[in-house]
Design a protein around this motif. Structure first.
Motif, PDB file in Angstrom:
ATOM      1  N   ASN A 195     -22.149  37.203  21.238  1.00 51.22           N
ATOM      2  CA  ASN A 195     -22.938  37.413  20.024  1.00 51.22           C
ATOM      3  C   ASN A 195     -22.222  36.931  18.762  1.00 51.22           C
ATOM      4  O   ASN A 195     -22.599  37.296  17.645  1.00 51.22           O
ATOM      5  CB  ASN A 195     -23.273  38.898  19.870  1.00 51.22           C
ATOM      6  CG  ASN A 195     -24.277  39.358  20.908  1.00 51.22           C
ATOM      7  OD1 ASN A 195     -25.125  38.577  21.355  1.00 51.22           O
ATOM      8  ND2 ASN A 195     -24.193  40.617  21.313  1.00 51.22           N
ATOM      9  N   TYR A 196     -21.180  36.112  18.947  1.00 48.22           N
ATOM     10  CA  TYR A 196     -20.399  35.632  17.802  1.00 48.22           C
ATOM     11  C   TYR A 196     -20.231  34.115  17.873  1.00 48.22           C
ATOM     12  O   TYR A 196     -20.289  33.511  18.948  1.00 48.22           O
ATOM     13  CB  TYR A 196     -19.008  36.285  17.777  1.00 48.22           C
ATOM     14  CG  TYR A 196     -19.042  37.758  17.490  1.00 48.22           C
ATOM     15  CD1 TYR A 196     -18.945  38.237  16.187  1.00 48.22           C
ATOM     16  CD2 TYR A 196     -19.187  38.682  18.528  1.00 48.22           C
ATOM     17  CE1 TYR A 196     -18.985  39.596  15.912  1.00 48.22           C
ATOM     18  CE2 TYR A 196     -19.226  40.045  18.270  1.00 48.22           C
ATOM     19  CZ  TYR A 196     -19.118  40.494  16.960  1.00 48.22           C
ATOM     20  OH  TYR A 196     -19.165  41.838  16.695  1.00 48.22           O
ATOM     21  N   ARG A 247     -20.825  36.928  13.045  1.00 50.08           N
ATOM     22  CA  ARG A 247     -21.787  37.725  13.797  1.00 50.08           C
ATOM     23  C   ARG A 247     -23.131  37.008  13.799  1.00 50.08           C
ATOM     24  O   ARG A 247     -23.670  36.654  12.754  1.00 50.08           O
ATOM     25  CB  ARG A 247     -21.921  39.110  13.159  1.00 50.08           C
ATOM     26  CG  ARG A 247     -22.684  40.110  14.015  1.00 50.08           C
ATOM     27  CD  ARG A 247     -22.707  41.483  13.361  1.00 50.08           C
ATOM     28  NE  ARG A 247     -21.371  42.072  13.268  1.00 50.08           N
ATOM     29  CZ  ARG A 247     -20.743  42.272  12.114  1.00 50.08           C
ATOM     30  NH1 ARG A 247     -21.315  41.954  10.986  1.00 50.08           N
ATOM     31  NH2 ARG A 247     -19.532  42.822  12.099  1.00 50.08           N
ATOM     32  N   LYS A 262     -25.977  38.224  15.457  1.00 52.86           N
ATOM     33  CA  LYS A 262     -27.102  39.155  15.557  1.00 52.86           C
ATOM     34  C   LYS A 262     -26.753  40.446  14.824  1.00 52.86           C
ATOM     35  O   LYS A 262     -25.574  40.803  14.708  1.00 52.86           O
ATOM     36  CB  LYS A 262     -27.435  39.464  17.023  1.00 52.86           C
ATOM     37  CG  LYS A 262     -27.919  38.273  17.832  1.00 52.86           C
ATOM     38  CD  LYS A 262     -28.258  38.689  19.262  1.00 52.86           C
ATOM     39  CE  LYS A 262     -28.776  37.504  20.071  1.00 52.86           C
ATOM     40  NZ  LYS A 262     -29.123  37.908  21.460  1.00 52.86           N
ATOM     41  N   ASP A 263     -27.781  41.146  14.340  1.00 50.96           N
ATOM     42  CA  ASP A 263     -27.553  42.466  13.740  1.00 50.96           C
ATOM     43  C   ASP A 263     -27.030  43.418  14.818  1.00 50.96           C
ATOM     44  O   ASP A 263     -27.574  43.478  15.930  1.00 50.96           O
ATOM     45  CB  ASP A 263     -28.858  43.022  13.167  1.00 50.96           C
ATOM     46  CG  ASP A 263     -29.349  42.235  11.964  1.00 50.96           C
ATOM     47  OD1 ASP A 263     -28.532  41.529  11.349  1.00 50.96           O
ATOM     48  OD2 ASP A 263     -30.546  42.331  11.639  1.00 50.96           O
ATOM     49  N   THR A 264     -25.972  44.139  14.495  1.00 48.39           N
ATOM     50  CA  THR A 264     -25.417  45.133  15.409  1.00 48.39           C
ATOM     51  C   THR A 264     -25.057  46.377  14.611  1.00 48.39           C
ATOM     52  O   THR A 264     -25.177  46.410  13.378  1.00 48.39           O
ATOM     53  CB  THR A 264     -24.145  44.607  16.115  1.00 48.39           C
ATOM     54  OG1 THR A 264     -23.082  44.523  15.157  1.00 48.39           O
ATOM     55  CG2 THR A 264     -24.378  43.244  16.744  1.00 48.39           C
ATOM     56  N   VAL A 265     -24.594  47.408  15.296  1.00 45.24           N
ATOM     57  CA  VAL A 265     -24.173  48.627  14.602  1.00 45.24           C
ATOM     58  C   VAL A 265     -22.964  48.351  13.724  1.00 45.24           C
ATOM     59  O   VAL A 265     -22.661  49.122  12.798  1.00 45.24           O
ATOM     60  CB  VAL A 265     -23.848  49.741  15.624  1.00 45.24           C
ATOM     61  CG1 VAL A 265     -25.101  50.171  16.360  1.00 45.24           C
ATOM     62  CG2 VAL A 265     -22.770  49.280  16.612  1.00 45.24           C
ATOM     63  N   LYS A 266     -22.248  47.263  13.985  1.00 42.22           N
ATOM     64  CA  LYS A 266     -21.078  46.921  13.186  1.00 42.22           C
ATOM     65  C   LYS A 266     -21.440  46.207  11.886  1.00 42.22           C
ATOM     66  O   LYS A 266     -20.592  46.075  10.992  1.00 42.22           O
ATOM     67  CB  LYS A 266     -20.135  46.035  13.998  1.00 42.22           C
ATOM     68  CG  LYS A 266     -19.541  46.737  15.222  1.00 42.22           C
ATOM     69  CD  LYS A 266     -18.589  45.816  15.957  1.00 42.22           C
ATOM     70  CE  LYS A 266     -17.964  46.511  17.156  1.00 42.22           C
ATOM     71  NZ  LYS A 266     -17.020  45.634  17.888  1.00 42.22           N
ATOM     72  N   PRO A 273     -24.667  43.388   9.731  1.00 39.97           N
ATOM     73  CA  PRO A 273     -25.764  42.422   9.858  1.00 39.97           C
ATOM     74  C   PRO A 273     -25.286  41.049  10.318  1.00 39.97           C
ATOM     75  O   PRO A 273     -24.108  40.699  10.188  1.00 39.97           O
ATOM     76  CB  PRO A 273     -26.317  42.352   8.434  1.00 39.97           C
ATOM     77  CG  PRO A 273     -25.140  42.661   7.562  1.00 39.97           C
ATOM     78  CD  PRO A 273     -24.337  43.672   8.333  1.00 39.97           C
ATOM     79  N   ALA A 274     -26.224  40.275  10.843  1.00 40.00           N
ATOM     80  CA  ALA A 274     -25.933  38.902  11.240  1.00 40.00           C
ATOM     81  C   ALA A 274     -25.516  38.096  10.018  1.00 40.00           C
ATOM     82  O   ALA A 274     -26.002  38.292   8.915  1.00 40.00           O
ATOM     83  CB  ALA A 274     -27.164  38.279  11.891  1.00 40.00           C
TER      84      ALA A 274
END
Length: 345
Positions: free
Chosen positions: A33-34, A51, A53-57, A59-60
């Motif tokens: 995803n990176y 990044r 994609k948007d993740t809990v860590k 936004p993209a």
């Protein structure tokens, strides 16, 4: 630009994060995803992660360089990878990218069997999509060889390393490097393209019969440099307009690509004063007269800027930058000398 506008651009770029990385961080590659690359300046390596994609860590579009601790968004990627300084240039480049569909390359492959009509606006759009920024390319070398060094705000100039050239329908197709002028309307949408085929070393134009050719919807539109405002300098050729801009770098300029199209160029609502960067020939005289008449009818002050020789690039190459500055200075409105020319002193 207001902070929220920058935030909006960064958010829109984030929704196309992988496409942004492919264009501006081509030295890297996707890992899960990176997007992984050496650094924000597109150096080969693996220490920087973008990044996708948007993740809990987060936004993209957000990135971190593990080696330096640097972090940022995709506007920073555009700025650093292209070596831009002014944020206005970064925003222009971002808007140009965002005017293109996110899956452009797959779409082109998918529709390869249904090519756009030759010379159409769709064909022009597809050509622009396949181009790259001019920094460090033969286009930059070509322009510098013609005395043009003020290349800020030139996101509407692009480089194509192998642009098709066919002088007529009975001749075989050749490929030459080319400078591509992106033709846009007043809303900054791409309507056409102008090709200038170059020699393989960028020392001049290609040794072919037809060295320049336009395509797409050109009437009223232009290759535009800088942000639009209340003052505009408009002329025919790209090199002539950029030569005038060399000594008044703060002024918005536009190349309409021919005398007939210069006479018909559209006006922004905010425009209050128009400088006509004329070519010194009969067609240039006609374009000047028609454009001044149209501008005056629209309540816009119009002033002709006249070269000594054939056009302003010929003047720049023959007499030099200082002489060209003195020549244009006496033709500008006094308030515009202070506003636009002192930057070039």
């Amino acid at each position: 630009m207001a902070c929220r506008d920058a935030s909006d651009l960064a958010s829109r770029l984030g929704r196309q994060a992988e496409a942004v990385c492919k264009r501006y961080l081509g030295a890297g590659r996707r890992q899960g995803n990176y997007w992984q690359v050496g650094d924000v300046r597109n150096t080969p390596g693996r220490s920087m992660f973008v990044r996708l994609k948007d993740t809990v860590k987060g936004p993209a579009g957000k990135w971190t360089d593990a080696a330096t601790g640097e972090h940022g968004d995709l506007l920073d990627v555009i700025r650093e990878s292209l070596g831009l300084i002014d944020f206005a240039d970064v925003a222009e480049e971002a808007r140009l990218f965002l005017s293109m569909p996110p899956d452009t390359e797959p779409q082109l492959r998918q529709h390869a069997r249904t090519p756009a009509p030759s010379g159409s606006a769709e064909a022009a759009f597809r050509l622009v999509v396949m181009c790259q920024p001019i920094g460090g390319t033969l286009v930059e070398a070509y322009l510098r060889g013609r005395g043009i060094t003020a290349l800020h705000g030139c996101v509407n100039l692009r480089f194509h390393p192998r642009c098709y050239y066919r002088p007529d329908e009975h001749s075989p197709t050749e490929t030459w490097p080319a400078m591509i002028g992106v033709v846009t309307n007043l809303s900054d949408s791409i309507t056409g393209a102008h090709r200038t085929w170059l020699a393989p070393d960028g020392s001049g134009k290609a040794p072919i019969d037809i060295q320049r050719k336009a395509m797409g919807d050109l009437l009223g539109h232009a290759v535009r440099f800088g942000l639009s405002g209340d003052v505009l300098a408009a002329g025919e050729g790209i090199e002539s307009v950029l030569s005038a801009r060399e000594v008044m770098p703060g002024m918005s300029t536009a190349a309409a690509l021919s005398a007939a199209h210069l006479a018909a160029i559209d006006f922004h609502d905010a425009l209050r004063r128009l400088y006509v960067v004329r070519d010194n020939d009969r067609a240039g005289d006609g374009a000047r007269n028609t454009l001044i008449e149209r501008a005056n009818a629209a309540g816009i002050e119009a002033i002709a800027l006249s070269p000594v020789l054939g056009d302003f690039n010929e003047d720049l190459r023959t007499f030099g930058r200082d002489a060209l500055m003195a020549q244009i200075r006496v033709q500008l409105a006094p308030q515009d000398v202070a506003r636009f020319m002192l930057l070039a002193a």
